[in-house]
Design a protein around this motif. Structure first.
Motif, short mmCIF file in Angstrom:
data_model
loop_
_atom_site.label_atom_id
_atom_site.label_comp_id
_atom_site.label_asym_id
_atom_site.label_seq_id
_atom_site.Cartn_x
_atom_site.Cartn_y
_atom_site.Cartn_z
N ASP A 106 6.79 -1.29 15.96
CA ASP A 106 5.70 -2.14 15.50
C ASP A 106 5.79 -2.20 13.97
OD1 ASP A 106 3.29 -3.34 14.76
OD2 ASP A 106 2.22 -2.50 16.48
N PRO A 107 6.11 -3.38 13.40
CA PRO A 107 6.31 -3.47 11.95
C PRO A 107 5.05 -3.18 11.15
CG PRO A 107 6.17 -5.66 12.93
CD PRO A 107 6.23 -4.68 14.06
N ARG A 108 3.91 -3.22 11.78
CA ARG A 108 2.64 -3.01 11.06
C ARG A 108 2.38 -1.55 10.76
NH1 ARG A 108 -1.36 -5.29 15.39
NH2 ARG A 108 -0.01 -3.90 16.62
N VAL A 109 2.98 -0.64 11.53
CA VAL A 109 2.64 0.78 11.48
C VAL A 109 3.34 1.49 10.32
CG1 VAL A 109 2.62 2.95 12.78
CG2 VAL A 109 2.26 0.78 13.97
N THR A 110 2.58 2.31 9.59
CA THR A 110 3.14 3.09 8.49
C THR A 110 3.88 4.31 9.03
OG1 THR A 110 1.15 4.44 8.30
CG2 THR A 110 1.21 2.40 7.01
N LYS A 111 4.60 5.01 8.13
CA LYS A 111 5.32 6.22 8.55
C LYS A 111 4.34 7.29 9.06
CE LYS A 111 9.20 5.57 5.35
NZ LYS A 111 9.90 6.11 4.16
N SER A 157 -6.39 12.93 5.73
CA SER A 157 -6.89 11.98 4.73
C SER A 157 -5.97 11.95 3.51
CB SER A 157 -8.31 12.37 4.29
OG SER A 157 -9.20 12.33 5.38
N ILE A 158 -5.54 13.13 3.06
CA ILE A 158 -4.63 13.22 1.92
C ILE A 158 -3.29 12.58 2.27
CG2 ILE A 158 -3.36 14.83 0.44
CD1 ILE A 158 -5.73 16.81 0.86
N TRP A 159 -2.81 12.83 3.49
CA TRP A 159 -1.51 12.27 3.94
C TRP A 159 -1.55 10.75 3.97
CZ3 TRP A 159 0.76 12.84 9.53
CH2 TRP A 159 2.10 12.45 9.53
N VAL A 160 -2.60 10.18 4.53
CA VAL A 160 -2.72 8.72 4.62
C VAL A 160 -2.76 8.11 3.23
CG1 VAL A 160 -4.22 6.81 5.35
CG2 VAL A 160 -3.86 8.75 6.88
N ARG A 161 -3.51 8.74 2.32
CA ARG A 161 -3.63 8.23 0.95
C ARG A 161 -2.29 8.22 0.23
NH1 ARG A 161 -6.90 5.15 -1.70
NH2 ARG A 161 -8.77 6.36 -1.23
#
Length: 490
Positions: free
Chosen positions: A380-385, A315-319
Motif C-alpha cells: 500500500d503506497p500510502r503506508v509509512t515505514k 508517539s515519538i516513533w511516528v513523529r
C-alpha cells in the motif's frame, strides 16, 4: 506382507472404542482428581509463602484429598465437561462455570462452618480466587494432554456412522477433528454416492440408505449422525423411526442455516410433540449492555497500565518517521448511527489519497483488489515505514483504548465503519449500529484483510446476533494469537 501385530493392535483399539462411553467418565474423574490435588498443593505452598491464611493452612487432609475434589468433580459433571462432540472453547466455558459454582459452594460451606471459630478476612477470599485460577489451568492442561494422547494413539473415539455423504458431513468431521475434543471414529457413511472428494478419499461408503438399520446392527453402532439438513422431513422421520430401536444416540442437523444458534434455547411441548426454538437477542437486554460496559471499563483500565508507556514510545516513533501529526483522528459510525472520532496513530503519508489514486491507475490488479476488499494486502503506497510495522502488530489501534473508556467503542465488537461505507453496508447497517464498534472482533481474528467487505459484514452480523460475554473473552484470546502471528494483518 500383512503386519499381524498391527492388525491385532487395531482390533484392540476398536474394542476400546466400543467401550469408550463406559470408560471415559472414570478416566475424567481420575484426571480431574489429579489436577485438583496438584492445584490444592500449589495453593498450600503459595499460602505458606505469601498469604499465611489460617483457614487454608489448617485444612484437614480429608478436605484436601476427598471433600474438595468430590465437590468440584460433582459440579464439573453437572455442567457436562465429560460430554463428547463439544468444541474446545465451549469445553473451557463449561470448566470455568463448573469450577466457579463448586468454589462458591465450598466458600459458603467454610464460612458457615467457621463463623464462630475464626475471623475470615480478605486473605481467605484471595486464596479461593487463586485456587480457581490454578485449578482451571491445571484441569485444562491435563485435558489437552489427555486428548493429544488419545488422538496420537487413536483410542477412546466413539464409533459412528453418518447418513448423507455431502458437504455437511465433511464440515462436521473437519470441525470436530480440529477442535480438541474427544471425537469419533467414522466406520462408514450411508448414501448412494460420495458428494465430496475428501469423504471419498478417507471413508467407506455404505450403499443404500434403506439398509441403514442393517449396517448399524452389523457394526454395533451406538451413535448415528444424520447430516442432511435439506432432507424431506417425512423421510427424516422414517429413518429415525427405523434406526432408533437399534441405536443409543441419533444426532441430526436441522435446516437452520442463517439463524443465530449460539444463544438458541430449546423449549419442549411434550404432549403435542412440538419443539420451540428461542433465539435470544442478548445485546438488546439492559443487563447484558451493563455487563459488557463493566467488562470494558475494568479490563480497559487494567490494559492502560502497560499500554501508556508504549503509547509514548510509539508517539515519538511516528513523529520521527514522517511529516504530519502523530494521531489520525477519523470519523467512524457508532451506536445508533452517530459519528464519533476514532483515535489511531497515523500510519499513512499526508498525501495518501493522491498516492493511492496514482497507484491504482497504474496497477489494474491492485485496483480490483481494492474494489473487493477496500484494502491492499501486500503493498500500500500510502503506508509509512512505521505504519507498516504498527499495522502488522495492530499497534496503530492502541489509542482506541481511550474510545473504549469513553464508551464510544468496546474492546470487542463489529468493525468501526466509515461514514462513506454506509451505502455498501446495505441491510447490515441496521443491525451493526445496534452496538458500539470494537477494537477487535470476529472478522479481525478470522482473516482480517483476507476477508472481503461483504464477508466482514456477515461476520459482524453473526457476532451481534450471537453475542455473549464468553464470546468476547474467546475473541480477545484469539486476538492475542493473531497479533503475535500477524495473520491477515495489513
Amino acid at each position: 506382507m500383512v503386519d499381524k501385530n498391527n492388525i491385532s493392535f487395531e482390533k484392540q483399539k476398536l474394542k476400546i472404542d466400543y467401550t469408550s462411553s463406559y470408560i471415559l467418565p472414570f478416566i475424567y474423574i481420575l484426571k480431574n482428581y489429579i489436577s485438583i490435588v496438584i492445584a490444592e498443593n500449589i495453593l498450600l505452598v503459595i499460602n505458606d509463602i505469601f498469604l499465611q491464611d489460617k483457614l487454608i493452612a489448617k485444612a484437614p487432609l480429608m478436605y484436601i484429598y476427598f471433600w474438595v475434589p468430590l465437590v468440584i468433580i460433582f459440579f464439573l459433571f453437572l455442567v457436562g465437561v465429560h460430554e463428547r462432540f463439544v468444541p474446545f472453547w465451549d469445553v473451557l466455558k463449561k470448566y470455568f462455570y463448573g469450577l466457579l459454582y463448586a468454589l462458591v459452594f465450598i466458600t459458603f460451606a467454610v464460612i458457615i462452618q467457621e463463623l464462630s471459630h475464626e475471623i475470615i478476612d480478605y486473605k481467605f477470599f484471595l486464596g479461593m480466587g487463586i485456587f480457581l485460577v490454578i485449578t482451571y489451568i491445571s484441569i485444562c492442561v491435563f485435558r489437552q494432554l489427555f486428548i493429544k494422547l488419545c488422538n496420537y494413539w487413536g483410542i477412546l473415539k466413539e464409533p459412528v456412522i453418518f447418513i448423507n455423504a455431502g458437504s455437511t458431513t465433511e464440515k462436521i468431521i473437519k470441525f470436530l477433528g480440529t477442535n480438541s475434543c474427544i471425537g469419533f471414529k467414522v466406520l462408514g457413511i450411508v448414501d448412494e454416492n460420495f458428494h465430496s472428494d475428501y469423504l471419498a478419499n478417507n471413508f467407506r461408503l455404505l450403499k443404500n440408505i434403506d439398509k441403514a438399520k442393517r449396517y448399524i446392527e452389523e457394526l454395533n453402532i451406538k451413535t448415528v449422525i444424520i447430516a442432511a439438513p435439506k432432507m424431506n422431513k417425512y423421510k427424516l422421520v422414517d429413518i429415525i423411526n427405523q434406526i432408533q430401536p437399534v441405536t443409543r444416540n441419533i444426532l441430526f442437523v436441522p435446516d437452520l442455516i442463517g439463524i443465530p444458534v449460539a444463544n438458541l434455547e430449546l423449549k419442549r411441548l411434550y404432549m403435542d410433540n412440538i419443539l420451540l426454538l428461542n433465539v435470544r437477542n442478548n445485546l438488546s437486554l439492559l443487563k447484558n449492555k451493563i455487563a459488557k460496559r463493566i467488562f470494558d471499563i475494568v479490563l480497559g483500565l487494567l490494559i492502560c497500565i502497560p499500554v501508556v508507556p508504549i503509547l509514548v514510545l510509539l508517539s515519538i516513533w511516528v513523529r520521527l518517521d514522517s511529516k504530519g501529526p502523530i494521531f489520525f483522528n477519523a470519523k467512524r459510525i457508532g451506536r445508533d448511527g452517530k459519528e464519533f472520532t476514532c483515535y489511531k496513530f497515523r500510519s499513512m503519508h499526508m498525501n495518501a489519497d493522491k498516492l493511492l489514486k496514482d497507484y491504482l491507475a497504474k496497477n489494474p490488479e491492485a485496483k480490483a483488489e481494492w474494489d473487493e476488499f477496500q484494502k491492499l494486502k501486500d503493498y500500500d503506497p500510502r503506508v509509512t515505514k512505521a505504519g507498516k510495522i504498527m499495522r502488522k502488530l495492530s499497534l496503530d489501534e492502541l489509542p482506541q483504548i481511550f474510545n473504549v473508556l469513553k464508551g464510544e467503542m468496546s474492546l470487542v465488537g463489529p468493525r468501526p465503519y466509515l461514514p462513506r461505507e454506509i451505502e455498501k453496508m446495505g441491510t447490515y447497517y441496521a443491525i451493526i449500529i445496534k452496538t458500539v464498534p470494537g477494537i477487535t472482533g470476529f472478522w479481525q481474528v478470522n482473516g482480517r484483510s483476507d476477508v472481503s467487505f461483504a464477508g466482514r459484514l456477515k461476520m459482524d452480523d453473526w457476532y451481534i446476533r450471537n453475542w455473549s460475554v464468553w464470546i468476547d473473552i474467546v475473541l480477545l484470546f484469539k486476538t492475542i494469537k493473531v497479533v503475535f502471528f500477524g495473520k491477515g494483518a495489513v
